[in-house]
Design a protein around this motif. Structure first.
Motif, mmCIF file in Angstrom:
data_model
loop_
_atom_site.group_PDB
_atom_site.id
_atom_site.type_symbol
_atom_site.label_atom_id
_atom_site.label_comp_id
_atom_site.label_asym_id
_atom_site.label_seq_id
_atom_site.Cartn_x
_atom_site.Cartn_y
_atom_site.Cartn_z
ATOM 1 N N VAL A 37 0.824 -1.190 0.000
ATOM 2 C CA VAL A 37 0.000 0.000 0.000
ATOM 3 C C VAL A 37 0.859 1.240 0.000
ATOM 4 C CG1 VAL A 37 -1.872 -1.159 1.193
ATOM 5 C CG2 VAL A 37 -0.143 0.008 2.519
ATOM 6 N N THR A 38 0.262 2.327 -0.448
ATOM 7 C CA THR A 38 0.899 3.628 -0.403
ATOM 8 C C THR A 38 0.272 4.401 0.750
ATOM 9 O OG1 THR A 38 1.168 3.550 -2.793
ATOM 10 C CG2 THR A 38 1.404 5.701 -1.731
ATOM 11 N N ALA A 39 1.030 4.546 1.843
ATOM 12 C CA ALA A 39 0.464 5.103 3.063
ATOM 13 C C ALA A 39 -0.077 6.507 2.855
ATOM 14 C CB ALA A 39 1.509 5.082 4.169
ATOM 15 N N SER A 40 0.501 7.273 1.920
ATOM 16 C CA SER A 40 0.031 8.641 1.724
ATOM 17 C C SER A 40 -1.363 8.698 1.120
ATOM 18 C CB SER A 40 1.017 9.396 0.819
ATOM 19 O OG SER A 40 1.108 8.768 -0.435
ATOM 20 N N TRP A 41 -1.817 7.613 0.502
ATOM 21 C CA TRP A 41 -3.148 7.604 -0.113
ATOM 22 C C TRP A 41 -4.167 6.802 0.676
ATOM 23 C CZ3 TRP A 41 -4.128 11.284 -3.189
ATOM 24 C CH2 TRP A 41 -3.142 11.783 -4.055
ATOM 25 N N LEU A 42 -3.757 5.699 1.288
ATOM 26 C CA LEU A 42 -4.708 4.848 1.996
ATOM 27 C C LEU A 42 -4.756 5.203 3.473
ATOM 28 C CD1 LEU A 42 -3.866 1.426 0.333
ATOM 29 C CD2 LEU A 42 -5.800 2.927 -0.149
ATOM 30 N N ARG A 43 -5.944 5.162 4.016
ATOM 31 C CA ARG A 43 -6.118 5.433 5.454
ATOM 32 C C ARG A 43 -6.552 4.157 6.162
ATOM 33 N NH1 ARG A 43 -11.111 8.678 3.988
ATOM 34 N NH2 ARG A 43 -9.832 10.523 4.384
ATOM 35 N N PRO A 44 -6.177 4.000 7.436
ATOM 36 C CA PRO A 44 -6.563 2.791 8.174
ATOM 37 C C PRO A 44 -8.062 2.748 8.437
ATOM 38 C CG PRO A 44 -5.484 4.357 9.629
ATOM 39 C CD PRO A 44 -5.350 4.906 8.243
ATOM 40 N N THR A 74 -17.669 8.497 -9.000
ATOM 41 C CA THR A 74 -18.221 7.188 -9.337
ATOM 42 C C THR A 74 -17.473 6.074 -8.613
ATOM 43 O OG1 THR A 74 -18.928 7.941 -11.526
ATOM 44 C CG2 THR A 74 -18.667 5.572 -11.221
ATOM 45 N N ALA A 75 -16.147 6.097 -8.681
ATOM 46 C CA ALA A 75 -15.358 5.022 -8.081
ATOM 47 C C ALA A 75 -15.455 5.046 -6.556
ATOM 48 C CB ALA A 75 -13.903 5.137 -8.514
ATOM 49 N N GLY A 76 -15.522 6.222 -5.979
ATOM 50 C CA GLY A 76 -15.559 6.312 -4.525
ATOM 51 C C GLY A 76 -16.786 5.658 -3.918
ATOM 52 N N ARG A 77 -17.859 5.561 -4.698
ATOM 53 C CA ARG A 77 -19.085 4.931 -4.196
ATOM 54 C C ARG A 77 -19.052 3.411 -4.306
ATOM 55 N NH1 ARG A 77 -21.425 9.219 -7.208
ATOM 56 N NH2 ARG A 77 -21.962 7.759 -8.897
ATOM 57 N N ALA A 78 -18.012 2.860 -4.918
ATOM 58 C CA ALA A 78 -17.947 1.407 -5.123
ATOM 59 C C ALA A 78 -17.949 0.681 -3.778
ATOM 60 C CB ALA A 78 -16.690 1.044 -5.906
ATOM 61 N N ALA A 79 -18.846 -0.296 -3.657
ATOM 62 C CA ALA A 79 -18.943 -1.087 -2.433
ATOM 63 C C ALA A 79 -17.994 -2.279 -2.530
ATOM 64 C CB ALA A 79 -20.376 -1.570 -2.236
ATOM 65 N N LEU A 80 -17.178 -2.459 -1.523
ATOM 66 C CA LEU A 80 -16.216 -3.554 -1.464
ATOM 67 C C LEU A 80 -16.711 -4.568 -0.441
ATOM 68 C CD1 LEU A 80 -13.018 -1.335 -1.436
ATOM 69 C CD2 LEU A 80 -14.109 -2.418 -3.413
ATOM 70 N N ASP A 81 -16.822 -5.820 -0.856
ATOM 71 C CA ASP A 81 -17.385 -6.838 0.034
ATOM 72 C C ASP A 81 -16.512 -7.072 1.259
ATOM 73 O OD1 ASP A 81 -19.704 -7.499 -1.496
ATOM 74 O OD2 ASP A 81 -18.416 -8.543 -2.906
ATOM 75 N N LEU A 82 -15.182 -7.103 1.047
ATOM 76 C CA LEU A 82 -14.282 -7.311 2.174
ATOM 77 C C LEU A 82 -12.978 -6.585 1.890
ATOM 78 C CD1 LEU A 82 -14.743 -9.008 4.786
ATOM 79 C CD2 LEU A 82 -13.169 -10.694 3.837
ATOM 80 N N VAL A 83 -12.544 -5.778 2.847
ATOM 81 C CA VAL A 83 -11.260 -5.087 2.758
ATOM 82 C C VAL A 83 -10.322 -5.756 3.754
ATOM 83 C CG1 VAL A 83 -10.038 -2.909 3.058
ATOM 84 C CG2 VAL A 83 -12.342 -2.923 2.069
ATOM 85 N N VAL A 84 -9.217 -6.269 3.266
ATOM 86 C CA VAL A 84 -8.266 -7.000 4.102
ATOM 87 C C VAL A 84 -7.143 -6.058 4.503
ATOM 88 C CG1 VAL A 84 -6.719 -8.971 4.239
ATOM 89 C CG2 VAL A 84 -8.852 -9.141 2.930
ATOM 90 N N CYS A 85 -6.936 -5.920 5.808
ATOM 91 C CA CYS A 85 -5.967 -4.972 6.355
ATOM 92 C C CYS A 85 -4.924 -5.700 7.199
ATOM 93 C CB CYS A 85 -6.671 -3.939 7.240
ATOM 94 S SG CYS A 85 -7.973 -2.995 6.411
ATOM 95 N N ALA A 86 -3.751 -5.080 7.321
ATOM 96 C CA ALA A 86 -2.752 -5.585 8.257
ATOM 97 C C ALA A 86 -3.310 -5.466 9.674
ATOM 98 C CB ALA A 86 -1.458 -4.790 8.119
ATOM 99 N N ALA A 87 -3.152 -6.508 10.464
ATOM 100 C CA ALA A 87 -3.758 -6.513 11.795
ATOM 101 C C ALA A 87 -3.170 -5.448 12.705
ATOM 102 C CB ALA A 87 -3.597 -7.896 12.428
ATOM 103 N N ASP A 88 -1.893 -5.112 12.527
ATOM 104 C CA ASP A 88 -1.267 -4.166 13.447
ATOM 105 C C ASP A 88 -1.589 -2.707 13.111
ATOM 106 O OD1 ASP A 88 0.141 -4.359 11.094
ATOM 107 O OD2 ASP A 88 2.135 -4.367 12.024
ATOM 108 N N THR A 89 -1.692 -2.387 11.826
ATOM 109 C CA THR A 89 -1.914 -0.992 11.427
ATOM 110 C C THR A 89 -3.327 -0.717 10.935
ATOM 111 O OG1 THR A 89 -1.245 -1.398 9.138
ATOM 112 C CG2 THR A 89 0.500 -0.832 10.718
#
Length: 288
Positions: free
Chosen positions: A7-14, A54-69
């Motif tokens: 991931v690119t930390a500057s774009w993605l938020r936890p 348009t893209a921001g409204r896309a529903a994601l069934d499951l988002v997989v994240c690092a458990a620590d961050t």
């Protein structure tokens, strides 16, 4: 060995701490029903305001994240196939473009049968286990057996590949045949990987003499790898879908494909080998 789609930390938020995970596995947390806009800090460069909306409204069934961050590592979306040129297909392309721009791999599964939370969770658990296995093995050091090829005891007691997602469906087909609900117990299939495109898997069984129950699944997994060939994974998912159809109703009442028509479809597909990345593979065509 595998691509995790860093991931690119500057774009993605936890994902916020108050959100409860639906899945905990292999050092990851899975959060259900998130919108893409919830995961991204701001509109990335090269994406217009309309595209972002348009893209921001896309529903994601499951988002997989690092458990620590709790930072997103990849996302999964299941849905029915969208017709080429349709607004739904255009929205998918925009979503894919935004995910690529922010460094978030999106695994898209297109199926007329698969969907819902349990299918998604099972799929994500599988790819996490496969990736953990791949990261812990070294083919150059003699670890030649891939995750999908590990042999053990199957649900019907026979030895076979225990990490075949379609193993239960294959056992169900045998039971349906014994009960007189199928003409043939053998589940057949094929898979291809389109160059610069998705993987596609087919799975079918002869429900009545000369008539087949067919499932097709497309899997798009750009920027993500788990050590299992995407084509094989797509075919296994198609077999899972076939099992759902077998359990849901009498195959005689389902829409069936003429066996000769299916053979012709497969042959036409094989004739397009120049469009494939990695070739064309099938387990069986059809019984004579």
């Amino acid at each position: 060995m595998t691509s995790t789609g860093g991931v690119t930390a500057s774009w993605l938020r936890p994902v916020p701490p108050e959100a409860a995970p639906r899945l905990t596995r292999a050092g990851h947390l899975g959060f259900a029903d998130r919108r893409l806009a919830e995961l991204v800090q701001a509109r990335p460069p090269g994406v217009t305001g309309s595209q972002w909306s348009t893209a921001g409204r896309a529903a994601l069934d499951l988002v997989v994240c690092a458990a620590d961050t709790r930072l997103p590592r990849f996302a999964v979306r299941f849905g029915p196939p969208a017709p080429d040129g349709s607004p739904a297909r255009r929205a998918e392309r925009l979503t894919d473009a935004v995910c690529a721009a922010v460094g978030l791999p999106l695994l898209r599964v297109e199926s007329s049968t698969l969907g819902g939370g349990e299918h998604v969770r099972r799929f994500v658990a599988y790819v996490l286990d496969a990736r953990a296995y791949a990261e812990g093995t070294d083919p150059d050091g003699g670890d030649a057996v891939g995750f999908r090829d590990i042999v053990g005891r199957l649900p019907d007691g026979r030895p076979g590949p225990v990490n075949d997602l379609g193993a239960l469906a294959r056992a169900d087909a045998v039971e349906a045949y014994v009960a007189g609900r199928l003409a043939d117990p053998i589940v057949r299939g094929l898979h291809v990987r389109w160059t610069d495109g998705p993987a596609e898997g087919w799975s079918w069984v002869e429900a009545r003499p000369g008539r087949c129950l067919l499932e097709r699944v497309r899997l798009t997994a750009r920027g993500f790898g788990c050590g299992v060939d995407p084509g094989r994974l797509a075919e296994d998912l198609a077999t899972v879908a076939l099992g759902e159809r077998l359990r849901a109703a009498d195959p005689a009442a389902a829409f069936l494909v003429d066996r000769d028509d299916l053979r012709e479809q497969v042959r036409r597909l094989a004739d397009r080998r120049d469009s494939f990345d990695g070739g064309f593979a099938f387990a069986h065509l059809c019984a004579d």
